[in-house]
Design a protein around this motif. Structure first.
Motif, PDB file in Angstrom:
ATOM      1  N   THR A 133      39.560  28.561  33.396  1.00 19.88           N
ATOM      2  CA  THR A 133      40.664  29.363  33.901  1.00 19.88           C
ATOM      3  C   THR A 133      41.095  30.593  33.003  1.00 19.88           C
ATOM      4  O   THR A 133      41.459  31.583  33.447  1.00 19.88           O
ATOM      5  CB  THR A 133      41.739  28.509  34.596  1.00 19.88           C
ATOM      6  N   TYR A 134      41.447  30.032  31.827  1.00 22.02           N
ATOM      7  CA  TYR A 134      42.073  30.896  30.911  1.00 22.02           C
ATOM      8  C   TYR A 134      41.215  32.010  30.628  1.00 22.02           C
ATOM      9  O   TYR A 134      41.570  33.307  30.638  1.00 22.02           O
ATOM     10  CB  TYR A 134      42.492  30.423  29.634  1.00 22.02           C
ATOM     11  N   VAL A 137      41.509  34.651  33.586  1.00 22.73           N
ATOM     12  CA  VAL A 137      42.441  35.385  33.631  1.00 22.73           C
ATOM     13  C   VAL A 137      42.420  36.450  32.467  1.00 22.73           C
ATOM     14  O   VAL A 137      42.888  37.563  32.655  1.00 22.73           O
ATOM     15  CB  VAL A 137      43.648  34.534  33.460  1.00 22.73           C
ATOM     16  N   LYS A 138      41.804  35.799  31.414  1.00 28.80           N
ATOM     17  CA  LYS A 138      41.795  37.033  30.237  1.00 28.80           C
ATOM     18  C   LYS A 138      40.885  38.095  30.590  1.00 28.80           C
ATOM     19  O   LYS A 138      41.077  39.219  30.359  1.00 28.80           O
ATOM     20  CB  LYS A 138      41.198  36.273  28.978  1.00 28.80           C
ATOM     21  N   ILE A 143      46.451  38.470  30.729  1.00 30.49           N
ATOM     22  CA  ILE A 143      47.444  38.064  29.612  1.00 30.49           C
ATOM     23  C   ILE A 143      48.337  38.817  29.392  1.00 30.49           C
ATOM     24  O   ILE A 143      48.471  40.054  29.084  1.00 30.49           O
ATOM     25  CB  ILE A 143      46.284  37.627  28.425  1.00 30.49           C
ATOM     26  N   ASP A 144      49.546  38.021  29.290  1.00 32.87           N
ATOM     27  CA  ASP A 144      50.789  38.621  29.126  1.00 32.87           C
ATOM     28  C   ASP A 144      51.258  39.857  29.883  1.00 32.87           C
ATOM     29  O   ASP A 144      52.122  40.893  29.749  1.00 32.87           O
ATOM     30  CB  ASP A 144      51.056  39.475  27.626  1.00 32.87           C
ATOM     31  N   ALA A 148      50.140  37.352  35.882  1.00 36.98           N
ATOM     32  CA  ALA A 148      49.311  36.054  35.516  1.00 36.98           C
ATOM     33  C   ALA A 148      50.142  34.803  36.132  1.00 36.98           C
ATOM     34  O   ALA A 148      49.500  33.987  36.133  1.00 36.98           O
ATOM     35  CB  ALA A 148      49.338  35.972  33.963  1.00 36.98           C
ATOM     36  N   PRO A 152      46.794  33.898  39.863  1.00 33.64           N
ATOM     37  CA  PRO A 152      45.702  32.925  39.775  1.00 33.64           C
ATOM     38  C   PRO A 152      45.983  31.567  40.560  1.00 33.64           C
ATOM     39  O   PRO A 152      45.327  31.030  40.894  1.00 33.64           O
ATOM     40  CB  PRO A 152      46.054  32.534  38.247  1.00 33.64           C
ATOM     41  N   ASP A 219      51.849  27.831  33.232  1.00 28.15           N
ATOM     42  CA  ASP A 219      51.055  29.191  33.365  1.00 28.15           C
ATOM     43  C   ASP A 219      51.792  30.196  32.316  1.00 28.15           C
ATOM     44  O   ASP A 219      51.193  30.789  31.798  1.00 28.15           O
ATOM     45  CB  ASP A 219      51.182  29.530  34.722  1.00 28.15           C
ATOM     46  N   ILE A 222      51.179  29.573  28.790  1.00 25.76           N
ATOM     47  CA  ILE A 222      49.811  29.569  28.342  1.00 25.76           C
ATOM     48  C   ILE A 222      49.383  31.281  28.372  1.00 25.76           C
ATOM     49  O   ILE A 222      48.928  31.754  27.331  1.00 25.76           O
ATOM     50  CB  ILE A 222      48.539  29.065  29.188  1.00 25.76           C
ATOM     51  N   TYR A 223      49.970  32.077  29.462  1.00 29.79           N
ATOM     52  CA  TYR A 223      49.380  33.226  29.468  1.00 29.79           C
ATOM     53  C   TYR A 223      50.510  34.339  29.067  1.00 29.79           C
ATOM     54  O   TYR A 223      50.137  35.479  28.814  1.00 29.79           O
ATOM     55  CB  TYR A 223      49.269  33.639  30.913  1.00 29.79           C
ATOM     56  N   LYS A 225      53.153  35.959  26.230  1.00 29.09           N
ATOM     57  CA  LYS A 225      53.528  36.301  24.835  1.00 29.09           C
ATOM     58  C   LYS A 225      54.888  36.797  24.580  1.00 29.09           C
ATOM     59  O   LYS A 225      55.540  36.736  23.519  1.00 29.09           O
ATOM     60  CB  LYS A 225      52.141  36.972  24.043  1.00 29.09           C
TER      61      LYS A 225
END
Length: 298
Positions: A133-134, A137-138, A143-144, A148, A152, A219, A222-223, A225
């Motif tokens: 899944t990561y 998404v990437k 990401i960031d 995100a 998802p 989420d 994880i996603y 930053k």
């Protein structure tokens, strides 16, 4: 001559049964209500009283130190704004996609609906896992980004099943056929007829998606930053970690910090759940009505 209304006399067995039911319901009420009262009272008590376990029902040594320490952090208001944005945008997109997916699946004339429903249900039981899944998404470049936290998990399988059952029972095929004879397009029929007849299920979807989006933090962990994009839940988590972390200070200050950290837990719970508690009474009527969909069939 006026008739006197006669009241049906209950048997001894019925009285015992009702008494047992009332006792069970009272115990359930206490089990649900007391933790809420305890958390609320603890959040308005002094750190020493909370740490010593002297709070039972009412606030002890009334204090707002927990809320003062909480709102001194400027990130809290930023997190509130982010969570409101994620909840509003995420709920709108999720409800829209769920209705657009569930309504065609509820029509018997939709070709392949059983296969599609089986594939959707399969994802409810089996998933690719966190790492795939990561990577997805990437690869989508989310990401960031705020998307995100919205895209998802935009559609939940259980909500699709509930909405599909509602449409099957509440939107008769004759109504669809009549609209087609009048030249009504599918999009117009959904907008003008389906949505107007589906307020209960829409309220159910809104409260489910909104609560899930408001409480979500994994989420974001994880996603995201950038701290300026963090939702409230992630910021509250970081505040608890910061207050529980040890540092080089004397024993008295360390005890005070630990007491404040214990108090902050209850203040954070109140702050995080307050919006949901405020909104729920306004949609409760539709929520209860929508949750009963499919429970009784005529």
């Amino acid at each position: 001559m006026a008739k006197v209304a006669t009241r049906i006399k209950e048997s001894s067995g019925d009285k015992v049964f009702l008494t047992v039911i009332y006792i069970i319901l009272a115990l359930v009420l206490v089990a649900v209500l007391y933790p809420l009262i305890y958390i609320f009272s603890s959040s308005f008590s002094s750190p020493a009283a909370v740490s010593a376990g002297r709070v039972w029902l009412w606030p002890v040594d009334f204090s707002i130190k927990g809320y003062e320490a909480l709102f001194k952090n400027p990130q809290v208001l930023t997190g509130y704004g982010n969570s409101l944005l994620y909840t509003a945008a995420g709920t709108f997109i999720s409800v829209m996609l769920t209705v657009m997916l569930a309504y065609p699946l509820s029509r018997s004339t939709f070709f392949g609906r059983n296969v599609i429903m089986m594939l959707i249900t399969f994802t409810m039981l089996f998933s690719g896992g966190l790492i795939p899944t990561y990577l997805v998404v990437k690869s989508m470049g989310l990401i960031d980004t705020r998307w995100a936290l919205i895209i998802p998990n935009a559609v939940w399988v259980w909500q699709v099943i509930i909405a599909r059952s509602f449409f099957q029972q509440s939107i008769p095929a004759e109504l669809v056929e009549a609209s087609e004879i009048d030249g009504c397009t599918d999009i117009r029929f959904i907008r003008s007829v389906v949505l107007s007849l589906s307020k209960p299920i829409i309220a159910v979807l809104v409260i489910m998606y909104a609560v899930g989006q408001w409480n979500a933090y994994f989420d974001a962990l994880i996603y995201l930053k950038t701290s300026s994009k963090y939702p409230l839940q992630l910021i509250l988590r970081s505040i608890i970690i910061q207050n529980n972390s040890g540092s080089n200070m004397d024993a008295m200050k360390q005890v005070e910090k630990q007491q404040l950290a214990e108090l902050l837990k209850y203040s954070l719970i109140v702050v995080a759940t307050l919006p949901v508690l405020i909104i729920y009474p306004f949609v409760q009527r539709y929520f209860v009505q929508g949750m009963l969909v499919g429970s009784v069939k005529g």
